[in-house]
Each structure stands twice: as structure tokens, then as C-alpha cells.
Scaffold this motif. Structure first.
Motif, PDB file in Angstrom:
ATOM      1  N   LEU A  93     -10.847  22.438 -38.255  1.00  0.00           N
ATOM      2  CA  LEU A  93     -12.043  21.589 -38.333  1.00  0.00           C
ATOM      3  C   LEU A  93     -13.126  22.247 -39.188  1.00  0.00           C
ATOM      4  O   LEU A  93     -13.824  21.570 -39.960  1.00  0.00           O
ATOM      5  CB  LEU A  93     -12.571  21.294 -36.925  1.00  0.00           C
ATOM      6  CG  LEU A  93     -11.694  20.373 -36.083  1.00  0.00           C
ATOM      7  CD1 LEU A  93     -12.218  20.310 -34.655  1.00  0.00           C
ATOM      8  CD2 LEU A  93     -11.640  18.968 -36.675  1.00  0.00           C
ATOM      9  N   LEU A  94     -13.272  23.568 -39.049  1.00  0.00           N
ATOM     10  CA  LEU A  94     -14.263  24.278 -39.861  1.00  0.00           C
ATOM     11  C   LEU A  94     -13.884  24.193 -41.346  1.00  0.00           C
ATOM     12  O   LEU A  94     -14.751  23.988 -42.205  1.00  0.00           O
ATOM     13  CB  LEU A  94     -14.355  25.731 -39.412  1.00  0.00           C
ATOM     14  CG  LEU A  94     -15.524  26.550 -39.951  1.00  0.00           C
ATOM     15  CD1 LEU A  94     -16.858  25.926 -39.555  1.00  0.00           C
ATOM     16  CD2 LEU A  94     -15.441  27.985 -39.442  1.00  0.00           C
ATOM     17  N   GLY A  95     -12.599  24.309 -41.648  1.00  0.00           N
ATOM     18  CA  GLY A  95     -12.162  24.199 -43.032  1.00  0.00           C
ATOM     19  C   GLY A  95     -12.433  22.818 -43.608  1.00  0.00           C
ATOM     20  O   GLY A  95     -12.864  22.680 -44.760  1.00  0.00           O
ATOM     21  N   MET A 135     -14.332  21.402 -31.196  1.00  0.00           N
ATOM     22  CA  MET A 135     -15.399  20.572 -31.751  1.00  0.00           C
ATOM     23  C   MET A 135     -16.771  21.138 -31.419  1.00  0.00           C
ATOM     24  O   MET A 135     -17.683  21.176 -32.259  1.00  0.00           O
ATOM     25  CB  MET A 135     -15.272  19.139 -31.221  1.00  0.00           C
ATOM     26  CG  MET A 135     -14.051  18.397 -31.747  1.00  0.00           C
ATOM     27  SD  MET A 135     -13.579  16.973 -30.718  1.00  0.00           S
ATOM     28  CE  MET A 135     -15.093  15.997 -30.733  1.00  0.00           C
ATOM     29  N   GLU A 136     -16.948  21.570 -30.182  1.00  0.00           N
ATOM     30  CA  GLU A 136     -18.232  22.135 -29.766  1.00  0.00           C
ATOM     31  C   GLU A 136     -18.568  23.385 -30.584  1.00  0.00           C
ATOM     32  O   GLU A 136     -19.715  23.591 -30.980  1.00  0.00           O
ATOM     33  CB  GLU A 136     -18.202  22.476 -28.273  1.00  0.00           C
ATOM     34  CG  GLU A 136     -18.038  21.278 -27.345  1.00  0.00           C
ATOM     35  CD  GLU A 136     -19.308  20.466 -27.201  1.00  0.00           C
ATOM     36  OE1 GLU A 136     -20.304  20.764 -27.890  1.00  0.00           O
ATOM     37  OE2 GLU A 136     -19.306  19.511 -26.403  1.00  0.00           O
ATOM     38  N   TRP A 137     -17.554  24.221 -30.847  1.00  0.00           N
ATOM     39  CA  TRP A 137     -17.806  25.442 -31.598  1.00  0.00           C
ATOM     40  C   TRP A 137     -18.192  25.131 -33.035  1.00  0.00           C
ATOM     41  O   TRP A 137     -19.186  25.648 -33.554  1.00  0.00           O
ATOM     42  CB  TRP A 137     -16.569  26.345 -31.564  1.00  0.00           C
ATOM     43  CG  TRP A 137     -16.740  27.560 -32.423  1.00  0.00           C
ATOM     44  CD1 TRP A 137     -16.241  27.772 -33.672  1.00  0.00           C
ATOM     45  CD2 TRP A 137     -17.519  28.708 -32.103  1.00  0.00           C
ATOM     46  NE1 TRP A 137     -16.648  28.997 -34.156  1.00  0.00           N
ATOM     47  CE2 TRP A 137     -17.440  29.595 -33.213  1.00  0.00           C
ATOM     48  CE3 TRP A 137     -18.264  29.093 -30.984  1.00  0.00           C
ATOM     49  CZ2 TRP A 137     -18.080  30.822 -33.228  1.00  0.00           C
ATOM     50  CZ3 TRP A 137     -18.899  30.320 -31.008  1.00  0.00           C
ATOM     51  CH2 TRP A 137     -18.809  31.170 -32.112  1.00  0.00           C
ATOM     52  N   VAL A 138     -17.409  24.270 -33.680  1.00  0.00           N
ATOM     53  CA  VAL A 138     -17.648  23.975 -35.092  1.00  0.00           C
ATOM     54  C   VAL A 138     -18.986  23.288 -35.302  1.00  0.00           C
ATOM     55  O   VAL A 138     -19.673  23.527 -36.297  1.00  0.00           O
ATOM     56  CB  VAL A 138     -16.485  23.124 -35.657  1.00  0.00           C
ATOM     57  CG1 VAL A 138     -16.778  22.668 -37.082  1.00  0.00           C
ATOM     58  CG2 VAL A 138     -15.188  23.926 -35.616  1.00  0.00           C
ATOM     59  N   SER A 139     -19.396  22.446 -34.356  1.00  0.00           N
ATOM     60  CA  SER A 139     -20.667  21.743 -34.499  1.00  0.00           C
ATOM     61  C   SER A 139     -21.855  22.691 -34.480  1.00  0.00           C
ATOM     62  O   SER A 139     -22.958  22.329 -34.909  1.00  0.00           O
ATOM     63  CB  SER A 139     -20.828  20.706 -33.386  1.00  0.00           C
ATOM     64  OG  SER A 139     -21.009  21.332 -32.121  1.00  0.00           O
ATOM     65  N   GLY A 140     -21.650  23.908 -33.994  1.00  0.00           N
ATOM     66  CA  GLY A 140     -22.704  24.923 -34.028  1.00  0.00           C
ATOM     67  C   GLY A 140     -22.677  25.789 -35.265  1.00  0.00           C
ATOM     68  O   GLY A 140     -23.558  26.629 -35.452  1.00  0.00           O
ATOM     69  N   GLU A 141     -21.656  25.601 -36.109  1.00  0.00           N
ATOM     70  CA  GLU A 141     -21.524  26.382 -37.321  1.00  0.00           C
ATOM     71  C   GLU A 141     -22.048  25.645 -38.545  1.00  0.00           C
ATOM     72  O   GLU A 141     -22.659  26.252 -39.427  1.00  0.00           O
ATOM     73  CB  GLU A 141     -20.051  26.755 -37.551  1.00  0.00           C
ATOM     74  CG  GLU A 141     -19.455  27.636 -36.466  1.00  0.00           C
ATOM     75  CD  GLU A 141     -20.086  29.012 -36.445  1.00  0.00           C
ATOM     76  OE1 GLU A 141     -20.042  29.694 -37.493  1.00  0.00           O
ATOM     77  OE2 GLU A 141     -20.633  29.401 -35.403  1.00  0.00           O
ATOM     78  N   LEU A 142     -21.771  24.344 -38.622  1.00  0.00           N
ATOM     79  CA  LEU A 142     -22.140  23.541 -39.788  1.00  0.00           C
ATOM     80  C   LEU A 142     -22.663  22.178 -39.328  1.00  0.00           C
ATOM     81  O   LEU A 142     -22.340  21.728 -38.227  1.00  0.00           O
ATOM     82  CB  LEU A 142     -20.920  23.325 -40.695  1.00  0.00           C
ATOM     83  CG  LEU A 142     -20.356  24.533 -41.437  1.00  0.00           C
ATOM     84  CD1 LEU A 142     -19.061  24.155 -42.134  1.00  0.00           C
ATOM     85  CD2 LEU A 142     -21.362  25.060 -42.449  1.00  0.00           C
ATOM     86  N   PRO A 143     -23.443  21.497 -40.162  1.00  0.00           N
ATOM     87  CA  PRO A 143     -23.887  20.148 -39.798  1.00  0.00           C
ATOM     88  C   PRO A 143     -22.733  19.161 -39.934  1.00  0.00           C
ATOM     89  O   PRO A 143     -22.330  18.799 -41.049  1.00  0.00           O
ATOM     90  CB  PRO A 143     -24.997  19.854 -40.817  1.00  0.00           C
ATOM     91  CG  PRO A 143     -24.670  20.709 -41.995  1.00  0.00           C
ATOM     92  CD  PRO A 143     -24.024  21.943 -41.449  1.00  0.00           C
ATOM     93  N   VAL A 144     -22.157  18.758 -38.834  1.00  0.00           N
ATOM     94  CA  VAL A 144     -21.002  17.867 -38.859  1.00  0.00           C
ATOM     95  C   VAL A 144     -20.970  17.034 -37.581  1.00  0.00           C
ATOM     96  O   VAL A 144     -21.369  17.498 -36.512  1.00  0.00           O
ATOM     97  CB  VAL A 144     -19.689  18.680 -39.016  1.00  0.00           C
ATOM     98  CG1 VAL A 144     -19.476  19.615 -37.838  1.00  0.00           C
ATOM     99  CG2 VAL A 144     -18.488  17.772 -39.210  1.00  0.00           C
ATOM    100  N   SER A 145     -20.539  15.806 -37.720  1.00  0.00           N
ATOM    101  CA  SER A 145     -20.334  14.913 -36.580  1.00  0.00           C
ATOM    102  C   SER A 145     -18.837  14.749 -36.383  1.00  0.00           C
ATOM    103  O   SER A 145     -18.140  14.267 -37.284  1.00  0.00           O
ATOM    104  CB  SER A 145     -20.987  13.552 -36.846  1.00  0.00           C
ATOM    105  OG  SER A 145     -20.681  12.633 -35.805  1.00  0.00           O
ATOM    106  N   ILE A 146     -18.321  15.176 -35.224  1.00  0.00           N
ATOM    107  CA  ILE A 146     -16.884  15.120 -34.951  1.00  0.00           C
ATOM    108  C   ILE A 146     -16.651  14.157 -33.787  1.00  0.00           C
ATOM    109  O   ILE A 146     -17.170  14.363 -32.690  1.00  0.00           O
ATOM    110  CB  ILE A 146     -16.314  16.509 -34.622  1.00  0.00           C
ATOM    111  CG1 ILE A 146     -16.732  17.530 -35.691  1.00  0.00           C
ATOM    112  CG2 ILE A 146     -14.794  16.451 -34.523  1.00  0.00           C
ATOM    113  CD1 ILE A 146     -16.320  18.960 -35.363  1.00  0.00           C
TER     114      ILE A 146
END
Length: 273
Positions: free
Chosen positions: A98-100, A126-137
Motif C-alpha cells: 500500500l505504501l508503494g 491501512m492504519e499504518w500507511v495513512s500515517g505515512e502519506l496523505p492517502v485515503s484507503i
């Protein structure tokens, strides 16, 4: 509009494709025993089928390859053909995937899931990635697109939602009927569910249990086609509502830095020397 497979996008075109797309799609399934009547790829067939059903919506989506080898419950892990990935490995893997995808420039990612055990691992990633980049999953589980009450309306009263049961069998029948074998398989009514409140109950071997349970006599082709139609319609409505929301800001937007945090008042300290 259209769904574009990422595997067919050239390096020269990837920036333009990402810029023109409304969201990315990551289907998630499993390779897991579902009884003698269903294929091992049941959940992957369903994830692929609903990903294909996104074509024709009022959007452009980029589809990533389906994740098929995933975490599997202990109830089915020991049955023939099942391939199980440890849940912690799955969370780490999905987080990186997801981060990629987000780092490629997508601000929205639809995780289209057809395997119950993926709900927890996908949510954690999803919770982790949403704290890394601006993204809606958005996590869309196909089996939640048709409510239990509508399942009874379509297939008839009785337990239909067990693993490998009538509801799941109907879903596969609607997409890939040649993989379903209903002849010679007797009904195996599942143990009644707890009714007091919403819950998560995990049991090692909830007999009656043969790696699946359900009343397969409830399944008809007409019922299968109706379940597919309703699920696809609900999926399109869900995605349209999601796309109408504003894109997310950076996860650090509005968060004060260390120098801005309110310091506790000092006691017993003199202002001047």
C-alpha cells in the motif's frame, strides 16, 4: 469509464496514467480450502470478479495484481491445498504494498477484499500507511455488500453465510460456474451464531465442520446472479460516495511540532536569577 491493469502500463506512461486515474485497486483473496464443492481460489475468483465489475463506472481506476497468498484461519489452515501466511507477515507485506502504491502518486486506494481473514491484516496495514502519506484507503469486503437480510430474501430463510456456504457458493457460481460442484455434496448446517451482540468468536474446530459448513441446497443460479447484481450495484455506489469526499491532507497537517507543544508550568523557579 475504464480499469487499467498496472502490468500493461509502460514506464513512459506511468506518470500520466497515475495523474489521470481516480484511484488504484488492490484485490485481495486467498488460496484456501472451501469444501469439496468450491475451488481453492474461491476468494481470489471473487476478488477478481468484483475488480472487473468496476469497469464501466464513472471513474478511471488502475488495477494492481491480486494478492492471493494471505493469512488463513486456524480452522482451515490444515486442510488440503490451503496456503497460509502468518498474520504479522501479512500486515508487514500489505503495509509495504500500500505504501508503494501511494508513493507512486495515488491519493486513493481501494482494497477489494473477498477473504474474511484479510479484514484485520488489511485494516492494520491501512492504519499504518495513512500515517505515512496523505492517502485515503477504502476497504470493501464483498460479503458485506449484501446484507444478511437480503441474503435471506434471495436464497431463502436459514443459515447461508458460513464459510463455503450458500452465500459464498452463490458468489463463485455467478462469476465462474465451471469451478462449482454442487452434485453429491450434502448440507452441513453450521453451528448457530451468538445473537446477543456483535462479536468476534474464534474456535479451533466448530463442529459440525469439514473446513466448510452450510446448506448448499439453497443455491440456485438465479439467486447467484441476483447476489452478484446487488453486490456490484452496492460496490459502485460505495466507490462513488467515496470519490465525492475531499482528498486527505498530509497526516502531519495541523500537528504541532515539539517546539509548539504547551510546556507544563514550572513551580518554585524564580524569573530573575
Amino acid at each position: 469509464m475504464t480499469v487499467i491493469p498496472i502490468r500493461r502500463v509502460t514506464g513512459a506512461d506511468v506518470a500520466d496514467v497515475v495523474a489521470s486515474a481516480d484511484f488504484a485497486v488492490l484485490p485481495v483473496g486467498a488460496i484456501e480450502w472451501h469444501g469439496p464443492h468450491l475451488p481453492l481460489g474461491t476468494d481470489t475468483i471473487l476478488a477478481d470478479g468484483f475488480a472487473d465489475a468496476l469497469d464501466g463506472g464513472d471513474w478511471t481506476a488502475v488495477r494492481y495484481p491480486t494478492v492471493s497468498l494471505t493469512a488463513v484461519p486456524g480452522q482451515t489452515r490444515h486442510y488440503p491445498g490451503t496456503v497460509a501466511v502468518r498474520p504479522d507477515t501479512m500486515v508487514d507485506y500489505l503495509s509495504q504494498v500500500l505504501l508503494g502504491i501511494a508513493r507512486n502518486g495515488f491519493r486513493r486506494v481501494l482494497v477489494l477484499n473477498a477473504h474474511d481473514a484479510n479484514m484485520s491484516t488489511a485494516r492494520a496495514a491501512m492504519e499504518w500507511v495513512s500515517g505515512e502519506l496523505p492517502v485515503s484507503i477504502l476497504l470493501a469486503n464483498w460479503f458485506q455488500l449484501v446484507p444478511w437480510t437480503e441474503t435471506a430474501e434471495i436464497l431463502g430463510p436459514g443459515p447461508a453465510r458460513g464459510h463455503g456456504g450458500a452465500f459464498e457458493t452463490a458468489g463463485v457460481l455467478a462469476f465462474d460456474p465451471e469451478t462449482v460442484r454442487l452434485d453429491g455434496v450434502d448440507d452441513l448446517p453450521p453451528r448457530p451464531r451468538l445473537q446477543t451482540a456483535d462479536h468476534v468468536l474464534v474456535e479451533s474446530h466448530p463442529a459440525p465442520w469439514q473446513g466448510w459448513s452450510g446448506r448448499l441446497s439453497m443455491v440456485t443460479q438465479d439467486g447467484a446472479d441476483e447476489i452478484r447484481r446487488r453486490a456490484e450495484r452496492q460496490l459502485h455506489a460505495l466507490v462513488a460516495e467515496w470519490l465525492a469526499r475531499p482528498e486527505p491532507e498530509s497526516p502531519t497537517t495541523g500537528v504541532p511540532g515539539p517546539h509548539e507543544l504547551e510546556r507544563p508550568a514550572t513551580r518554585g523557579r524564580r524569573e530573575n536569577g
